[in-house]
Scaffold this active site. Sequence first.
Site, PDB file in Angstrom:
ATOM      1  N   LYS A   1       0.838  -1.206   0.000  1.00 47.94           N
ATOM      2  CA  LYS A   1       0.000   0.000   0.000  1.00 47.94           C
ATOM      3  C   LYS A   1       0.867   1.248   0.000  1.00 47.94           C
ATOM      4  CE  LYS A   1      -1.821   1.573   4.097  1.00 47.94           C
ATOM      5  NZ  LYS A   1      -1.463   2.975   4.390  1.00 47.94           N
ATOM      6  N   ASN A   2       1.853   1.267   0.917  1.00 47.74           N
ATOM      7  CA  ASN A   2       2.609   2.505   1.098  1.00 47.74           C
ATOM      8  C   ASN A   2       3.629   2.766  -0.002  1.00 47.74           C
ATOM      9  OD1 ASN A   2       1.040   2.998   3.279  1.00 47.74           O
ATOM     10  ND2 ASN A   2       2.556   2.363   4.807  1.00 47.74           N
TER      11      ASN A   2
ATOM     12  N   CYS B   1      -5.284   7.798   9.628  1.00 45.44           N
ATOM     13  CA  CYS B   1      -5.530   7.065  10.872  1.00 45.44           C
ATOM     14  C   CYS B   1      -5.132   7.916  12.065  1.00 45.44           C
ATOM     15  CB  CYS B   1      -4.707   5.788  10.897  1.00 45.44           C
ATOM     16  SG  CYS B   1      -5.385   4.507   9.870  1.00 45.44           S
TER      17      CYS B   1
ATOM     18  N   ARG C   1       0.038  14.001  14.252  1.00 44.97           N
ATOM     19  CA  ARG C   1       0.728  13.758  12.978  1.00 44.97           C
ATOM     20  C   ARG C   1       0.953  15.110  12.286  1.00 44.97           C
ATOM     21  NH1 ARG C   1      -1.766   8.553   9.973  1.00 44.97           N
ATOM     22  NH2 ARG C   1       0.336   8.356   9.159  1.00 44.97           N
TER      23      ARG C   1
ATOM     24  N   ASP D   1       3.997  -0.262  12.407  1.00 44.95           N
ATOM     25  CA  ASP D   1       2.760  -0.820  11.852  1.00 44.95           C
ATOM     26  C   ASP D   1       2.590  -2.304  12.166  1.00 44.95           C
ATOM     27  OD1 ASP D   1       1.814   1.570  10.702  1.00 44.95           O
ATOM     28  OD2 ASP D   1       3.252   1.360   9.076  1.00 44.95           O
TER      29      ASP D   1
ATOM     30  N   ARG E   1      -9.084  -0.563   3.802  1.00 46.17           N
ATOM     31  CA  ARG E   1      -8.208   0.516   3.347  1.00 46.17           C
ATOM     32  C   ARG E   1      -6.808  -0.007   3.059  1.00 46.17           C
ATOM     33  NH1 ARG E   1      -7.849   5.693   6.928  1.00 46.17           N
ATOM     34  NH2 ARG E   1      -6.116   5.889   5.479  1.00 46.17           N
TER      35      ARG E   1
END
Length: 430
Positions: free
Chosen positions: A26-27, A120, A125, A315, A408
């Site tokens: 994903k990232n 999230c 952040r 994560d 997601r």
Amino acid sequence: MRERFVVEGLAGKKTLKGDLPVRGAKNAALKFLAASVLFEDELVFENVPDIEDVRRMGELLEKAGAQVITQGNTVRIVPPQKWQSSLDITIAKRMRASIVMTGPMLARVGEVSFPYPGGCVLGERPIDLFLSGFEALGATVEEQGEIFYVRAKGGRLQGAPIFFPFVSVGATETMMYAATLADGETILENAAMEPEIVAQAEMLNACGAHIKGMGTPTIHIEGTGGMPLRANGMTFTVVPDRLEAGSFLILATLAGEDVTIQHCEPNHLRALTELLEHAGVSLEIGTDTIRVRGEDAPLTSVSVRTHEYPGFPTDLQAPMAVFLTQCQGEATILETIYDGRFRYAEDLARTGADMTVMNPHRVLIRGPRKLTHAKLESPDIRAGLAYLIAAAIAEGTSTVDNAYLIDRGYERIEERLQAVGLSIRRESEQ
Ligand code: EPU
């Protein structure tokens, strides 16, 4: 309509069998898509995970003028004649990764506007490193209401040395992209070293960028002086998702009779595999596979400290917490990246896990404990998958609400888990 997952737990039995294929990261995929703004011709990406966040990033590109054509796991991006430099506010506010598009947009168009990005809730952040990085490259930053307006003087960024006071994945990527089309040399110091960043830099280099040192803390970028990049018909493959692979590995060690994690990159998972082996797990590590054969040998607790890559990924700390509930002894997890990432602990405690949050950065876990079914609700993408792992090893039927958050980050997760024998189904939340 809100959906949830219903999981019949295995009550500690190790019965899962078969292959768990890992999708593209994903990232990495999100950032590949964002980078397309640097290009003047069409780009094709393969192994793109079919997940909510990727669809949102595609929409963000469409709103900026691109055509985004998705066929299965292949995404084709056709750039517009002229990019629309104001990022769509609604989409950008929903997804933290949207901010990475500001770098390419500023470099390509000379200006960009965007709202404070969402994403999230993992604690604070901030985006200070992005704003100061843009200023270092000669741009001005103006905040009006909830929107930031960033403009390059004379429409072109100027290369500069940038020292990051702490490591940030998104700021490293964004400044690397911004500097790619700038005038002159940029040196990023204390840069993030994630494999996804290396993959991005290699893609840019194949298309006309001059980036060196990716994968180390010092990245040198010689800007193209405003010349956009060209893919010339090349296609790029998204690297395997090390976070998905790591979560599957934890599930396999706790519930697998004989499970092979497929299409992964074991070298990207060293921080996890070393810890699992210290805890007593035997892994058969291949070139792009990791096989786990269920053993009944007791597991021993290991303490974890999250760290930027190549350290233990933040994560994976929630899935690792589930692993530690099954280990003999006491362990702590020290979270060094975020200050709000233990929201899962209260939920897991309701399954019978023995967890004490000592402070916003440290949780204490005592094991082994038998977990029992519970009604859980994902607080973020990664904890959502940790809940599915807890539900899989617990006794009884658990529900994990807010499937959207899991979707997601993970492509049709239930289908892959069903294929190894887990009883998991998706249903509407009542
Ligand atoms: N930070 C600042 N100021 C900034 C930028 C970051 O204070 O200007 C702080 C953050 O608040 C955080 C720390 O620096 O405390 C590190 O954040 P980083 O910028 O590295 O994170 P990110 O780029 O926003 C990416 C991943 C996250 C992952 C982190 C850390 C994406 C889209 N997201 O976020 O992944 O947790 O790196 O590895 O790449 C996820 O995939 O579920 C996810 C949250």
